[in-house]
Design a protein around this motif. Sequence first.
Motif, mmCIF file in Angstrom:
data_model
loop_
_atom_site.group_PDB
_atom_site.id
_atom_site.type_symbol
_atom_site.label_atom_id
_atom_site.label_comp_id
_atom_site.label_asym_id
_atom_site.label_seq_id
_atom_site.Cartn_x
_atom_site.Cartn_y
_atom_site.Cartn_z
ATOM 1 N N ALA A 1 7.284 2.357 3.169
ATOM 2 C CA ALA A 1 7.428 3.810 3.345
ATOM 3 C C ALA A 1 6.029 4.394 3.536
ATOM 4 N N ASP A 2 5.978 5.586 4.099
ATOM 5 C CA ASP A 2 4.687 6.231 4.280
ATOM 6 C C ASP A 2 4.105 6.605 2.922
ATOM 7 N N PRO A 3 2.877 6.201 2.618
ATOM 8 C CA PRO A 3 2.296 6.498 1.310
ATOM 9 C C PRO A 3 1.759 7.929 1.249
ATOM 10 N N ASP A 4 1.548 8.380 0.032
ATOM 11 C CA ASP A 4 0.942 9.683 -0.193
ATOM 12 C C ASP A 4 -0.525 9.619 0.232
ATOM 13 N N PRO A 5 -1.002 10.572 1.082
ATOM 14 C CA PRO A 5 -2.402 10.533 1.542
ATOM 15 C C PRO A 5 -3.410 10.496 0.393
ATOM 16 N N ALA A 6 -3.148 11.223 -0.679
ATOM 17 C CA ALA A 6 -4.084 11.209 -1.804
ATOM 18 C C ALA A 6 -4.161 9.834 -2.445
ATOM 19 N N GLN A 7 -3.001 9.176 -2.518
ATOM 20 C CA GLN A 7 -2.977 7.832 -3.076
ATOM 21 C C GLN A 7 -3.738 6.855 -2.169
ATOM 22 N N VAL A 8 -3.589 7.030 -0.857
ATOM 23 C CA VAL A 8 -4.338 6.192 0.095
ATOM 24 C C VAL A 8 -5.828 6.399 -0.090
ATOM 25 N N ASP A 9 -6.234 7.662 -0.224
ATOM 26 C CA ASP A 9 -7.658 7.938 -0.431
ATOM 27 C C ASP A 9 -8.172 7.238 -1.691
ATOM 28 N N ASP A 10 -7.370 7.304 -2.761
ATOM 29 C CA ASP A 10 -7.783 6.702 -4.019
ATOM 30 C C ASP A 10 -7.903 5.180 -3.903
ATOM 31 N N ILE A 11 -6.882 4.552 -3.317
ATOM 32 C CA ILE A 11 -6.901 3.082 -3.177
ATOM 33 C C ILE A 11 -8.001 2.650 -2.228
ATOM 34 N N PHE A 12 -8.199 3.386 -1.149
ATOM 35 C CA PHE A 12 -9.263 3.029 -0.199
ATOM 36 C C PHE A 12 -10.630 3.111 -0.878
ATOM 37 N N ALA A 13 -10.821 4.162 -1.677
ATOM 38 C CA ALA A 13 -12.114 4.327 -2.344
ATOM 39 C C ALA A 13 -12.355 3.208 -3.356
ATOM 40 N N ARG A 14 -11.314 2.852 -4.110
ATOM 41 C CA ARG A 14 -11.488 1.859 -5.162
ATOM 42 C C ARG A 14 -11.530 0.433 -4.606
ATOM 43 N N SER A 15 -10.809 0.165 -3.523
ATOM 44 C CA SER A 15 -10.798 -1.195 -2.938
ATOM 45 C C SER A 15 -11.943 -1.420 -1.983
ATOM 46 N N ASP A 16 -12.508 -0.301 -1.474
ATOM 47 C CA ASP A 16 -13.570 -0.388 -0.468
ATOM 48 C C ASP A 16 -13.110 -1.164 0.766
ATOM 49 N N GLY A 17 -11.795 -1.122 1.027
ATOM 50 C CA GLY A 17 -11.272 -1.740 2.240
ATOM 51 C C GLY A 17 -11.009 -3.225 2.144
ATOM 52 N N ASN A 18 -11.178 -3.830 0.946
ATOM 53 C CA ASN A 18 -10.874 -5.251 0.782
ATOM 54 C C ASN A 18 -9.358 -5.423 0.719
ATOM 55 N N ALA A 19 -8.801 -6.218 1.644
ATOM 56 C CA ALA A 19 -7.345 -6.297 1.792
ATOM 57 C C ALA A 19 -6.655 -6.753 0.510
ATOM 58 N N PHE A 20 -7.221 -7.723 -0.173
ATOM 59 C CA PHE A 20 -6.581 -8.222 -1.394
ATOM 60 C C PHE A 20 -6.612 -7.171 -2.502
ATOM 61 N N PHE A 21 -7.735 -6.457 -2.629
ATOM 62 C CA PHE A 21 -7.820 -5.421 -3.651
ATOM 63 C C PHE A 21 -6.861 -4.277 -3.327
ATOM 64 N N VAL A 22 -6.678 -3.989 -2.041
ATOM 65 C CA VAL A 22 -5.707 -2.969 -1.652
ATOM 66 C C VAL A 22 -4.324 -3.363 -2.162
ATOM 67 N N GLU A 23 -3.965 -4.639 -1.950
ATOM 68 C CA GLU A 23 -2.661 -5.116 -2.425
ATOM 69 C C GLU A 23 -2.537 -4.964 -3.938
ATOM 70 N N GLU A 24 -3.545 -5.406 -4.668
ATOM 71 C CA GLU A 24 -3.477 -5.346 -6.122
ATOM 72 C C GLU A 24 -3.354 -3.907 -6.610
ATOM 73 N N LEU A 25 -4.130 -3.017 -6.035
ATOM 74 C CA LEU A 25 -4.090 -1.621 -6.466
ATOM 75 C C LEU A 25 -2.776 -0.960 -6.076
#
Length: 1014
Positions: free
Chosen positions: A235-259
């Motif tokens: 489903a389409d994610p919440d933009p704020a949640q995307v911003d948070d995960i992107f900031a915390r994962s720094d774009g690492n695909a595996f960290f994105v999955e975990e978060l």
Amino acid sequence: MLGGVETRSVSPVFVGRDEELGALHDALARAAAGEPQALLVGGEAGVGKTRLLEEFTAAAARRDAVVALGGCVEIGADGLPFAPFSTALRALRRQMPEELAEAAAGQEDELARLLPELGEVRRGPRDDEEGMARLFELTARLLERIAARRTVVLALEDLHWADASTRHLLAYLLRTLRSGRLVVVATYRSDDIHRRHPLRPLLAELDRLRTVHRIELGRFNRTEVERQIAGIFAADPDPAQVDDIFARSDGNAFFVEELAVAAQDSCGTGLTDSLRDLLLVRVEALPETAQRVARTVAEGGSTVEYRLLAAVASLAEEDLIEALRAAVGANILLATPDGDGYRFRHSLVREAVSDDLLPGERSRLNRRYAEALEADPALVPADQRATRLASYWYHAHDAAKALPAVLDAAVEARRRHAHSEQLRLLERAMELWDLAPEDVRAALRPVDYAEVYPPCGCDPATTPLRYLDLMAEAAVAGRLCGERERALKITRRALRLLEEDPDPLRAAWFWVQRSRLVQNTGRGDGWKELATAQELVRGLPPSEVHAEVLAMVAGWSMLHEPGPDAFSAAERAVEYARMVGARDIELNARLTLGGLLVDAGDIDAGLAEIYEVRERAAVFGEVYVRGRLQVNLPSHLEGIGRSREAVEVMREGLEITRKLGLTDSEAWVWANLGESLHSLGRWDEAAEAGINSERVGQSAKPRAFRATIHAHLALCRGDLAEAGRQLAAARAYLGTHDSVPQQELRLDHVAIGIAAGEGRLIDARATLATVLNRGFPLGTQRYGWPLLLAAATAEADALGLPAAEPGRAETLERIRDTAKTLAANVPVWQAYACWVRAELLRAEGRGTPDVWAEAVTAFEALDRPYDLARVRHRLAESLLAPGCDEDARERAAELLRLAGAVADHLGARPLADSVALLARRARLTLSRVPEPAALDPAESLGLTNRERDVLRLVAIGRSNRQIAEELFISPKTASVHVSNILAKLGVAGRGEAAAVAHRLRLFPAEAPPVQAAG
């Protein structure tokens, strides 16, 4: 068992990577067209290397490619020797059993070192110099054959864990693959490759290869992260949640999955920014039993077999399955592709779980693994058993159990030619030696662990293994894997120990090893060490060590100081080796003895000895001796002027060395072939042989010989600049630490020729003086005569130049005196003796037709067209002296026509120019009006001489590879010739070309055409 468990943290959407995936698909297309491809995929942990590889291999399989996946296996801090190649070959065997069996036919006993399912490993010589290179060559050829008709993708994961032997094999493979529909893709963690990581030098080396492409995976941008999260959430994610995960994962695909999963499971609150905490949070959310199983798997290695895990976990089967179901359901563990074991979905999670173990917990788990494997060795694959058991016991900190286990693993590594791992294990055994109880050490026997070094007069079945035996094994392992500095340190320590507890035979053996290592590291010629070893065994009863020392002394002396001492050492080496039953040493020493006999002038006896060694080595399968023989025999034949016979022997030698995978021996055979082909006036083929020598060889000396051949060819063709470059390259390859007369004389010969050609007579004289001061050792007349000829010719060409007069008489006298000392016991050197005498007289202004006619007569009986052309030119010059009659002029004209034709054919520009200049001065017309003759159909079609040769073989159904082998050219060159022929004949295929050749009767003596090979 757990295959239906949902893996919801892996996004079903493949995000980004269009450019990288496109590069992989392009490589697949080029490989399908017959051009092998190699790609290295790097990126930080978790960035998506495995997912990219999965996407590519799935697409390749859909295109009917065979995919073989192999991963580097980590056990504790250890890697398994050749693990990714063994796994990949096992996958190929499952998918292409008939093709692999056919490709491995005849070499199963060698290839079984990588794939035990192929059969029993052949027991090689105790000290196999070319064993590892032979295994690598046979592996490369196996893959080329398998990929001849179907595209194969060889995918190797996690190179950052690769053992040294795997790295060496991969480097060899990527350097030498030239045919086959093969794609090699290897992945590695770029963030793990610190400055001292062993993979870094390999990556630097591979970067220099034009055939290897690097792909670096970067992190995702925000758009790509959003697409990835949408795939996970469906489903389409919440933009704020995307911003948070992107900031915390720094774009690492595996960290994105975990978060993303943590957020979806509502456990994101309170999650710290610590990477370790991020990776452990879902593990800690598992039931306690599942957490315990995860910790057990983490310490077992990259992958743990189900039955081994069950033995270590000590759980009821239902409880174990439930725990595994929970770990797999949470996407912490995955079942292996064959369904036989489990691994962590991502190695980062495994590392975090392993790092979270307490020290006592880690050693206890390793002990349980070791005990389970000891109780039931069938719990793991046979080729992993010894290494894994050694690792488990070592990390369990149990020296009593670890020492014999580590030694067993070292023996297994040696059996597989994994000498780097063998050295590491032996060093670990030396570390454990004093920690292990005395009764454990006393129970160890040399017969089980000390193969390269016999225990000098003791019964290896009853004598306890000594620390010095481990040092001996480690010294040889270090030399064979290229860790020569480590090996030198080990021999130095061993010899210090032997000073405290003298043992002459052991000390002599270590001095022999030091001799080899000193030569290999460029620190000297190794004679001081050999002389020390010889002194230590003097007066001792015959033994294997004694025989080896004498054989080494004889071999060294044959190259450096041939003479009575070398002959005596060789004879005694043969005698002692026979007495103690050391067949490999005996045959090696007999080969040296035969060569010394030939060099001393007893040609028939020497060749008879060498031919008998050839028969016995073939019967007993002595690989090293067979390789050396294929190099030495044709060299001796060339040395006595039997060049055609040498070429025929080398045809067989190329086949044998290729079949045995002896790459350095093959390189020497190609180099020797170049020398003989040059003598026979087949210069283009000689140049091609030199190129082939460099293509297959890895060591410096064959490359130096190849450069010398090209220097000589360039000199004869008048390209002095190229001759100088090749001469410099040859000297660089050889270095200055180990001066061998036959090599130095070749190079000095070229140096004199270059100096004379550039008008630097003083430099030519200086080089000659250096050579004459050194002298010509026994058996070097094959190099001495051409060198003296070059010097005498330079003096004769400079006759009449005022600057050349000072020192001329002294130089000519030294050449004349030296010539009297050189052997001229065969027709070719008798002819050279005539030639040198004629040039000396020309240099004094006393040359006569009779002198030159004698030289021409001598060379007319030989198969040396270029040499014959040169003396014919000189005879013509002497016939055209002032006042010559018409008969002399006619004879001179015919001689010049013959010499000019050879010079033009060979591209020998200096000779061609000299012939033309002499003809102009004498006002002779060399061209003849040809008599009317039937037009040659081949000429009317525009075919060159080489294209005629190729077409003749095409017409009788030869493939490009067969054409290449018969004409001593590369398959690629043969392919180019075939393409040119098809274009000139205006036909579409080989069958039509064969039909045209038959119809025009281009080769009437050949059999009728057959269907040409594809």
